[in-house]
Design an enzyme around this catalytic site. Structure first.
Site, PDB file in Angstrom:
ATOM      1  N   SER A  75       4.647  26.973  10.514  1.00 52.33           N
ATOM      2  CA  SER A  75       5.432  25.957  10.925  1.00 52.33           C
ATOM      3  C   SER A  75       4.744  24.603  11.755  1.00 52.33           C
ATOM      4  O   SER A  75       5.551  23.932  12.373  1.00 52.33           O
ATOM      5  CB  SER A  75       6.477  26.768  12.407  1.00 52.33           C
ATOM      6  OG  SER A  75       5.745  27.574  13.087  1.00 52.33           O
ATOM      7  N   THR A  77       1.218  24.989  12.908  1.00 53.02           N
ATOM      8  CA  THR A  77       0.338  25.461  13.799  1.00 53.02           C
ATOM      9  C   THR A  77      -0.856  24.644  13.551  1.00 53.02           C
ATOM     10  O   THR A  77      -1.705  24.369  14.460  1.00 53.02           O
ATOM     11  CB  THR A  77      -0.208  27.201  13.443  1.00 53.02           C
ATOM     12  OG1 THR A  77       1.032  27.788  13.057  1.00 53.02           O
ATOM     13  CG2 THR A  77      -0.820  27.690  14.758  1.00 53.02           C
ATOM     14  N   THR A  78      -1.467  24.718  12.390  1.00 53.01           N
ATOM     15  CA  THR A  78      -2.780  23.986  11.886  1.00 53.01           C
ATOM     16  C   THR A  78      -2.666  22.372  12.514  1.00 53.01           C
ATOM     17  O   THR A  78      -3.609  21.894  13.188  1.00 53.01           O
ATOM     18  CB  THR A  78      -3.010  23.615  10.366  1.00 53.01           C
ATOM     19  OG1 THR A  78      -2.720  25.037   9.956  1.00 53.01           O
ATOM     20  CG2 THR A  78      -4.238  23.105  10.214  1.00 53.01           C
ATOM     21  N   HIS A 136       0.262  33.715  17.466  1.00 57.55           N
ATOM     22  CA  HIS A 136       1.597  33.855  16.956  1.00 57.55           C
ATOM     23  C   HIS A 136       2.441  35.068  17.553  1.00 57.55           C
ATOM     24  O   HIS A 136       3.635  35.197  16.917  1.00 57.55           O
ATOM     25  CB  HIS A 136       1.528  34.451  15.450  1.00 57.55           C
ATOM     26  CG  HIS A 136       0.812  33.249  14.525  1.00 57.55           C
ATOM     27  ND1 HIS A 136       1.226  31.737  14.498  1.00 57.55           N
ATOM     28  CD2 HIS A 136       0.147  33.366  13.448  1.00 57.55           C
ATOM     29  CE1 HIS A 136       0.570  31.284  13.586  1.00 57.55           C
ATOM     30  NE2 HIS A 136      -0.135  32.046  12.975  1.00 57.55           N
ATOM     31  N   SER A 168       7.145  27.673   2.553  1.00 55.98           N
ATOM     32  CA  SER A 168       5.816  27.527   3.251  1.00 55.98           C
ATOM     33  C   SER A 168       5.022  28.875   3.106  1.00 55.98           C
ATOM     34  O   SER A 168       3.951  29.017   2.479  1.00 55.98           O
ATOM     35  CB  SER A 168       5.625  26.832   4.283  1.00 55.98           C
ATOM     36  OG  SER A 168       4.280  26.433   4.421  1.00 55.98           O
TER      37      SER A 168
HETATM   38  P1  A3P Z   1       3.746  23.332   3.567  1.00 54.99           P
HETATM   39  O1  A3P Z   1       3.513  24.587   2.711  1.00 54.99           O
HETATM   40  O2  A3P Z   1       5.217  23.056   3.684  1.00 54.99           O
HETATM   41  O3  A3P Z   1       3.014  21.976   2.958  1.00 54.99           O
HETATM   42  P2  A3P Z   1       0.721  26.441   9.568  1.00 54.99           P
HETATM   43  O4  A3P Z   1      -0.256  25.569  10.055  1.00 54.99           O
HETATM   44  O5  A3P Z   1       1.571  26.926  10.747  1.00 54.99           O
HETATM   45  O6  A3P Z   1       0.295  27.704   8.692  1.00 54.99           O
HETATM   46  O7  A3P Z   1       1.854  25.900   8.589  1.00 54.99           O
HETATM   47  C1  A3P Z   1       1.451  25.288   7.302  1.00 54.99           C
HETATM   48  C2  A3P Z   1       2.386  24.075   7.192  1.00 54.99           C
HETATM   49  O8  A3P Z   1       1.838  23.028   7.933  1.00 54.99           O
HETATM   50  C3  A3P Z   1       2.177  23.600   5.706  1.00 54.99           C
HETATM   51  O9  A3P Z   1       3.372  23.287   5.142  1.00 54.99           O
HETATM   52  C4  A3P Z   1       0.849  22.598   5.521  1.00 54.99           C
HETATM   53  O10 A3P Z   1       1.085  21.908   4.497  1.00 54.99           O
HETATM   54  C5  A3P Z   1       1.473  21.857   6.649  1.00 54.99           C
HETATM   55  N1  A3P Z   1       0.357  21.180   7.479  1.00 54.99           N
HETATM   56  C6  A3P Z   1      -1.012  21.553   7.637  1.00 54.99           C
HETATM   57  N2  A3P Z   1      -1.413  20.523   8.254  1.00 54.99           N
HETATM   58  C7  A3P Z   1      -0.538  19.523   8.549  1.00 54.99           C
HETATM   59  C8  A3P Z   1      -0.875  18.170   9.108  1.00 54.99           C
HETATM   60  N3  A3P Z   1      -1.666  17.698   9.625  1.00 54.99           N
HETATM   61  N4  A3P Z   1       0.420  17.525   9.308  1.00 54.99           N
HETATM   62  C9  A3P Z   1       1.701  17.919   8.740  1.00 54.99           C
HETATM   63  N5  A3P Z   1       1.647  19.163   8.225  1.00 54.99           N
HETATM   64  C10 A3P Z   1       0.743  19.888   8.400  1.00 54.99           C
END
Ligand code: A3P
Length: 328
Positions: A75, A77-78, A136, A168
């Site tokens: 959602s 997190t990164t 999480h 995702s």
């Molecule tokens: P998508 O798979 O739709 O591209 P998490 O960090 O919770 O694992 O979520 C990963 C999702 O956040 C992925 O979505 C990823 O591409 C997106 N994501 C990662 N870094 C991001 C950033 N700096 N800004 C916006 N979205 C980001």
């Protein structure tokens, strides 16, 4: 099935008697990345995480000004880790040069309680300040010391529209799923997700509880939405910085510091860094898998019209009367 196989494919350690008894007492179902998910304390979880969660519930003592980044996987997190780290450490690291995010993945800078700090029977030394950590786990399963009214630790939560989160997750799990488990179809994923059978899910309960807490205790929980941050990052960065207790000064605003933070942590910037193209983090995951499209609305390329109907109805029902809604 041999017991060691039942414990979890990912956990290569010999399970203790206590672990065996606990796992064999829990309902379980098919997993996404591992053979099984277990229903533990009301949410679905991989076996290995259960031990780490029990450990941090038992040992973690919240301290003044701890910051917990909370979310359900996929959602944003990164992104939130990158932004929070940058804001909290702005007095230490210049955004313009030699910033840790240029050489470290956000998951290395903001470790997870259950994947890193308390994993593998570890009891971490958390004496460094400020303590910025992630999880999480659902709100109800956080250690009591974080949730106590008297605790000054704060939680920043990011939620994302369930349509995009599901897609995702499917992509992510498909890449990480071991060959011996075979591929997982989108249909199957859709079905499991709708039933709430996803790591740390049901998804709805996870979001709704953090949302409720954010309304009832604005000092304790900040609830952010991925789509709204994409739409107006400046506004939400100001909210985030204010909540973290380090608001941008008028001078910083004039100098464009907010835009610099947004740019440093942007999808386009992070995705192209060598560390995120070629490095590994958490459980040896390849960093590149955390950066896919970073778009709002990619789900439209995957859902069938029937799935859109089913999922919209489910979402309406689950979020009904909560006040929580998403732009999809
Ligand atoms: P998508 O798979 O739709 O591209 P998490 O960090 O919770 O694992 O979520 C990963 C999702 O956040 C992925 O979505 C990823 O591409 C997106 N994501 C990662 N870094 C991001 C950033 N700096 N800004 C916006 N979205 C980001």
């Amino acid at each position: 099935m041999a017991f060691t196989q039942m414990i979890e494919e990912e956990d290569h350690q010999e399970p203790s008697q206590e672990s065996r008894e606990l796992l064999s007492s829990l309902p379980r179902d098919k997993g996404w990345r591992t053979r099984h998910l277990y229903l533990f304390q009301g949410f679905w979880c991989q076996a290995k995480k259960i031990h780490a969660i029990l450990s941090f519930q038992q040992h973690f003592q919240a301290q003044a000004n701890d910051i917990i980044v909370a979310s359900i996987p996929k959602s944003g997190t990164t992104w939130l880790k990158a932004l929070t780290f940058t804001i909290l450490n702005s007095h230490l690291h210049s955004i313009q040069k030699q910033h840790p995010l240029l050489t470290c993945n956000p998951h290395d800078l903001v470790p997870f309680l259950e994947y890193n700090l308390y994993a593998d029977n570890n009891i971490p030394d958390l004496s460094r300040r400020p303590r910025l950590i992630a999880t999480h786990v659902p709100f109800h399963a956080l250690p009591h010391s974080i949730k106590m009214e008297t605790s000054t630790s704060r939680v920043v939560y990011i939620a994302r529209n369930p349509f995009d989160t599901l897609i995702s997750m499917w992509h992510f799990m498909s890449k990480l799923r071991p060959d011996e488990l075979g591929p997982i179809s989108l249909e199957e994923t859709f079905d499991m997700y709708c039933k709430g059978k996803v790591g740390y899910g049901p998804y709805w309960e996870h979001m709704l509880r953090y949302y409720k807490e954010s309304l009832e205790n604005t000092e304790k929980v900040l609830f952010l939405k991925y789509e709204e941050m994409k739409e107006n990052i400046t506004f939400h960065l100001k909210r985030l910085a204010q909540f973290l207790g380090c608001p941008f000064s008028a001078e910083e605003e004039r100098e464009g510091v907010i835009q610099d933070v947004a740019k440093l942590c942007s999808f386009d910037n992070l995705k192209e860094l060598d560390v995120n193209k070629n490095g590994r983090c958490i459980a040896n995951f390849e960093n590149k898998h955390f950066f896919r499209t970073g778009k709002v609305g990619d789900w439209i390329n995957y859902f069938t019209p029937l799935q859109v109907d089913q999922f919209s109805t489910l979402m309406e029902h689950k979020l009904e009367a909560s006040g929580l809604s998403f732009k999809i």
